[in-house]
Design a protein around this motif. Structure first.
Motif, mmCIF file in Angstrom:
data_model
loop_
_atom_site.group_PDB
_atom_site.id
_atom_site.type_symbol
_atom_site.label_atom_id
_atom_site.label_comp_id
_atom_site.label_asym_id
_atom_site.label_seq_id
_atom_site.Cartn_x
_atom_site.Cartn_y
_atom_site.Cartn_z
ATOM 1 N N ALA A 73 72.075 -89.596 46.692
ATOM 2 C CA ALA A 73 71.165 -90.646 47.147
ATOM 3 C C ALA A 73 70.183 -90.121 48.184
ATOM 4 C CB ALA A 73 71.967 -91.821 47.709
ATOM 5 N N ALA A 74 70.694 -89.405 49.170
ATOM 6 C CA ALA A 74 69.818 -88.887 50.231
ATOM 7 C C ALA A 74 68.812 -87.888 49.682
ATOM 8 C CB ALA A 74 70.659 -88.246 51.332
ATOM 9 N N ALA A 75 69.262 -87.009 48.775
ATOM 10 C CA ALA A 75 68.359 -86.014 48.199
ATOM 11 C C ALA A 75 67.295 -86.679 47.330
ATOM 12 C CB ALA A 75 69.154 -84.998 47.382
ATOM 13 N N ALA A 76 67.707 -87.665 46.536
ATOM 14 C CA ALA A 76 66.738 -88.385 45.714
ATOM 15 C C ALA A 76 65.712 -89.086 46.584
ATOM 16 C CB ALA A 76 67.459 -89.395 44.821
ATOM 17 N N ASN A 77 66.166 -89.659 47.685
ATOM 18 C CA ASN A 77 65.232 -90.323 48.600
ATOM 19 C C ASN A 77 64.231 -89.338 49.196
ATOM 20 O OD1 ASN A 77 66.441 -92.790 48.169
ATOM 21 N ND2 ASN A 77 67.649 -92.750 50.046
ATOM 22 N N ASP A 110 66.966 -79.238 46.910
ATOM 23 C CA ASP A 110 68.152 -78.389 46.779
ATOM 24 C C ASP A 110 69.148 -78.742 47.873
ATOM 25 O OD1 ASP A 110 69.485 -75.908 45.584
ATOM 26 O OD2 ASP A 110 69.404 -75.412 47.717
ATOM 27 N N ASN A 111 70.343 -79.182 47.475
ATOM 28 C CA ASN A 111 71.380 -79.600 48.416
ATOM 29 C C ASN A 111 72.276 -78.425 48.810
ATOM 30 O OD1 ASN A 111 71.206 -82.195 49.415
ATOM 31 N ND2 ASN A 111 72.168 -83.148 47.632
ATOM 32 N N ALA A 112 71.659 -77.432 49.446
ATOM 33 C CA ALA A 112 72.405 -76.281 49.957
ATOM 34 C C ALA A 112 73.209 -75.589 48.859
ATOM 35 C CB ALA A 112 73.328 -76.692 51.104
ATOM 36 N N SER A 113 72.592 -75.423 47.682
ATOM 37 C CA SER A 113 73.288 -74.742 46.594
ATOM 38 C C SER A 113 73.438 -73.259 46.904
ATOM 39 C CB SER A 113 72.517 -74.920 45.282
ATOM 40 O OG SER A 113 71.267 -74.253 45.352
ATOM 41 N N GLU A 114 74.379 -72.632 46.214
ATOM 42 C CA GLU A 114 74.621 -71.201 46.416
ATOM 43 C C GLU A 114 74.553 -70.453 45.090
ATOM 44 O OE1 GLU A 114 78.417 -71.038 48.318
ATOM 45 O OE2 GLU A 114 77.677 -71.786 50.237
ATOM 46 N N ASP A 115 73.790 -71.000 44.149
ATOM 47 C CA ASP A 115 73.717 -70.407 42.814
ATOM 48 C C ASP A 115 72.337 -69.870 42.474
ATOM 49 O OD1 ASP A 115 72.367 -72.776 42.654
ATOM 50 O OD2 ASP A 115 73.514 -73.599 40.976
#
Length: 278
Positions: free
Chosen positions: A48-52, A18-23
Motif C-alpha cells: 500500500a505504501a509503495a503504491a501510494n 523498489d521496496n528494498a529488494s536485494e535481487d
C-alpha cells in the motif's frame, strides 16, 4: 521483472517503486527502461505504501496503471483499459483479466466484499458453484463485469476517483488494501470492473512466493483486520472461526490424499488464525 517491463508500452510513463529488494531490480529497471523514474526505499514499506508513492509521483497523469512485477501485460492491454475507462465515466478501477501461465482466469483477482457469507462460501469450497456469493471469483471470459473489488495486480485507477476516495490505507502492509480501496470507492458512488479485453499473465504470485512464509501472517491477518474494521468484532470472531474450520478441513483432506506439505501449511494457517497476532 524484465518480462514485466518489456510488456509495458514504450510510450508509457514508467514509475518503479523498489521496496528494498536485494535481487538487482533497480539495475534491471535502469538497463531496460532508462526513462523510468525509480523510487528506492531503504526498507520494505509494504504494498500500500509503495503504491501510494508511485501514485503521488504520477500526480500529473489522469489514468494510472498499477502493475505487479510478476505480471506481464498482453499486447494492447493498457489501451484496452484506458478505452474502457474513457467509455465508462463512473469506473474507478478497471482490472485486466488476470490469467495464469496456462491462460486460466485467476480466481483470487476479484470477488465479493468480505462478509461472513462470502468467506463461508469460499471456505466451503462452493466458490465455483456460487461464484456471485464467494469471496473470490475468476474474471469473466468474454464480457466486462462489475464486481465488488479487484486486485491490484494489473489495474487502472482513475485520478478523479483517487482524488475523491484517497490513497490506499497503509495500515494494510500486504493484502486487503485493494479490497478496502474498492469498498471506499463504491461508497463514494464509483464502480469497479474486470475488462477481459485487457489480459495480464500473473506468474503464480512469484514475488510473494519467493518472499517466504512471513507473508502468510499478512495474508490471513489483513482480511481479518478488514472484517473487524468494517463489520465489527462479532463478525470478525465468527468469520475467523469459519476460516479456522476451513483450514482444518483442508488439512485433513490434504493429509488423506498424501499432500503432506500442503496439509502442514493449512494447519499453520489455522494456528495463526487462532493466535490472531498480526
Amino acid at each position: 521483472m524484465s518480462a514485466c517491463l518489456a510488456s509495458v508500452p514504450p510510450d508509457a510513463h514508467v514509475i518503479v517503486v523498489d521496496n528494498a529488494s536485494e535481487d538487482g531490480t533497480v539495475e534491471i529497471v535502469r538497463a531496460a527502461r532508462p526513462d523510468a523514474v525509480v523510487i528506492e526505499n531503504q526498507s520494505n514499506l509494504g504494498f500500500a505504501a509503495a503504491a501510494n508513492q508511485g501514485i503521488r509521483a504520477a500526480s500529473a497523469l489522469q489514468d494510472i496503471v498499477l502493475l505487479n512485477p510478476d505480471a506481464v501485460l498482453a499486447p494492447g492491454a493498457v489501451a484496452a483499459l484506458a478505452t474502457f475507462a474513457a467509455e465508462h465515466p463512473r469506473v474507478a478501477a478497471t482490472s485486466a483479466l488476470i490469467v495464469d501461465d496456462h491462460g486460466r482466469a485467476e480466481r483470487f483477482a476479484c470477488g465479493r466484499d468480505p462478509t461472513l457469507l462470502s468467506v463461508a462460501v469460499h471456505e466451503a469450497g462452493a466458490g465455483t458453484i456460487l461464484p456471485s456469493l464467494s469471496l473470490y471469483r475468476g474474471g469473466p471470459s468474454a464480457q466486462p463485469e462489475k464486481v465488488d473489488w479487484v486486485a491490484g495486480t494489473a489495474v487502472l485507477l482513475r485520478r478523479r476517483a483517487l482524488d475523491t476516495v484517497g490513497l490506499f490505507d497503509e495500515r494494510y502492509f500486504l493484502y486487503a488494501e485493494d479490497i478496502d480501496w474498492c469498498r471506499r470507492a463504491r461508497q463514494a458512488g464509483w464502480e469497479c470492473w474486470i475488462n477481459p479485453a485487457a489480459v495480464a499473465t500473473h506468474a503464480g504470485s512469484a514475488a510473494v512466493s519467493s518472499a517466504g512464509n512471513w507473508v502468510d501472517r499478512w495474508r490471513l491477518g489483513s482480511l481479518d483486520t478488514y472484517i473487524g474494521e468494517t463489520r465489527g468484532s462479532a463478525a470478525q470472531i465468527a468469520t475467523r472461526a469459519v476460516r479456522v474450520a476451513g483450514a482444518l478441513a483442508r488439512t485433513v483432506v490434504f493429509f488423506v490424499v498424501g499432500q503432506r506439505e500442503r496439509a502442514r501449511a493449512r494447519l499453520r494457517d489455522a494456528r495463526t488464525l487462532v493466535a490472531a497476532k498480526w
